[in-house]
Scaffold this motif. Structure first.
Motif, PDB file in Angstrom:
ATOM      1  N   ARG A  56      78.930  -7.908  85.224  1.00  0.00           N
ATOM      2  CA  ARG A  56      78.292  -7.831  86.406  1.00  0.00           C
ATOM      3  C   ARG A  56      77.215  -9.236  86.755  1.00  0.00           C
ATOM      4  NH1 ARG A  56      79.075  -6.288  90.971  1.00  0.00           N
ATOM      5  NH2 ARG A  56      79.664  -4.270  90.145  1.00  0.00           N
ATOM      6  N   VAL A  57      76.607  -9.763  85.996  1.00  0.00           N
ATOM      7  CA  VAL A  57      75.966 -11.059  86.146  1.00  0.00           C
ATOM      8  C   VAL A  57      77.114 -11.925  86.428  1.00  0.00           C
ATOM      9  CG1 VAL A  57      74.756 -12.644  85.085  1.00  0.00           C
ATOM     10  CG2 VAL A  57      73.995 -10.360  84.659  1.00  0.00           C
ATOM     11  N   LEU A  63      79.977 -11.634  87.815  1.00  0.00           N
ATOM     12  CA  LEU A  63      80.481 -11.596  89.140  1.00  0.00           C
ATOM     13  C   LEU A  63      79.356 -11.947  90.152  1.00  0.00           C
ATOM     14  CD1 LEU A  63      82.367  -8.076  88.900  1.00  0.00           C
ATOM     15  CD2 LEU A  63      83.432 -10.380  89.307  1.00  0.00           C
ATOM     16  N   GLU A  64      78.268 -11.518  89.956  1.00  0.00           N
ATOM     17  CA  GLU A  64      77.116 -12.017  90.905  1.00  0.00           C
ATOM     18  C   GLU A  64      76.763 -13.590  91.196  1.00  0.00           C
ATOM     19  OE1 GLU A  64      75.666 -10.166  93.117  1.00  0.00           O
ATOM     20  OE2 GLU A  64      77.026  -8.395  92.374  1.00  0.00           O
ATOM     21  N   ARG A  77      79.690 -14.743  93.217  1.00  0.00           N
ATOM     22  CA  ARG A  77      79.777 -14.417  94.471  1.00  0.00           C
ATOM     23  C   ARG A  77      78.652 -15.357  95.287  1.00  0.00           C
ATOM     24  NH1 ARG A  77      81.106  -8.061  93.500  1.00  0.00           N
ATOM     25  NH2 ARG A  77      83.227  -8.272  93.174  1.00  0.00           N
ATOM     26  N   ILE A  78      77.661 -15.428  94.747  1.00  0.00           N
ATOM     27  CA  ILE A  78      76.421 -15.930  95.019  1.00  0.00           C
ATOM     28  C   ILE A  78      76.472 -17.534  95.069  1.00  0.00           C
ATOM     29  CG2 ILE A  78      73.985 -16.242  94.749  1.00  0.00           C
ATOM     30  CD1 ILE A  78      73.942 -13.371  93.769  1.00  0.00           C
ATOM     31  N   ASP A  86      87.902  -8.472  88.917  1.00  0.00           N
ATOM     32  CA  ASP A  86      87.347  -7.377  89.858  1.00  0.00           C
ATOM     33  C   ASP A  86      88.715  -6.735  90.505  1.00  0.00           C
ATOM     34  OD1 ASP A  86      85.070  -6.107  90.510  1.00  0.00           O
ATOM     35  OD2 ASP A  86      85.328  -7.184  92.317  1.00  0.00           O
TER      36      ASP A  86
END
Length: 229
Positions: A63-64, A66-67, A70-71, A113
């Motif tokens: 999750r980290v 991916l974030e 994305r950010i 993802d």
């Protein structure tokens, strides 16, 4: 006709080796894209499988990751890897190598993802039905899960390829001599003789990108329509 070609800046393409240089710059872009795509597919499939694990630690790490992808804009990642590597680990990567690292880092997250979503979209009753028919776990995956996953994943992954190709021109910011960099060099060298060169050169770059990406987009649309029936 000759005047129109000159007014639109296309005349500069026929001077010396300008067109050959432009094609060479386009090849640099495609080479980085293709290497990054190949690595992203392999690593993304592995990541996607890991993302389906129910272990809270692996889920949190994924999750980290991916974030961050994305950010954080790709341009910032390019600067961090290319300019920051020398300060952080004492190594200065070649521009093309740094570009491959960044686009693989980005592509792996996106591909992972997609793989996760495709795997988790398979209804649970299909697993149960396979087990009730006497299939073991491996047979269930290879006969039922993987074929359906590929059908759902392939159009999306092809669209990811086109996105990566279209984003690759950002590498010009870390001194990679790709198509847009070559165009700027040609424009600067012919600023007096061909003041309208910018339009002609960047229009040709547009055509080259269109020629590369459009067939890929058509393939993705065709597969999506074919397999949605």
């Amino acid at each position: 006709m000759q005047a129109l070609v000159t007014d639109l800046g296309f005349d500069v393409l026929f001077k010396g080796t300008n067109f050959t240089r432009l094609l060479g710059g386009m090849w640099v872009t495609l080479k980085i894209s293709l290497i990054s795509v190949a690595l992203s597919i392999v690593l993304g499939i592995l990541l996607g499988v890991v993302m389906t694990f129910k272990n809270p630690v692996t889920k949190a790490i994924c999750r980290v990751y991916l974030e961050i992808v994305r950010i954080m804009p790709q341009l910032v990642l390019l600067f961090i890897v290319y300019y920051g590597s020398a300060r952080l680990i004492g190594l200065k990567f070649e521009p093309e190598f740094a570009a491959v690292i960044v686009f693989t880092f980005w592509g792996t997250a996106e591909m992972g993802d997609l793989v996760r979503g495709a795997l988790q979209s398979i209804p649970k009753h299909q697993y149960e039905s396979a087990y009730s028919l006497g299939l073991n776990r491996s047979q269930t995956y290879f006969s039922i899960v993987i074929p359906q996953t590929i059908r759902r994943l392939l159009p999306l992954s092809i669209n990811l390829v086109t996105r990566m190709i279209k984003t690759t021109p950002l590498i010009v910011m870390i001194e990679v001599v790709e198509a847009t960099k070559v165009a700027r060099q040609i424009i600067d060298a012919n600023r007096v003789a061909s003041p309208n060169a910018a339009f002609g050169l960047f229009f040709v770059i547009f055509v080259l990108y269109f020629a590369v990406c459009w067939p890929i987009s058509l393939l993705a649309s065709h597969l999506e329509k074919k397999w949605s029936n």
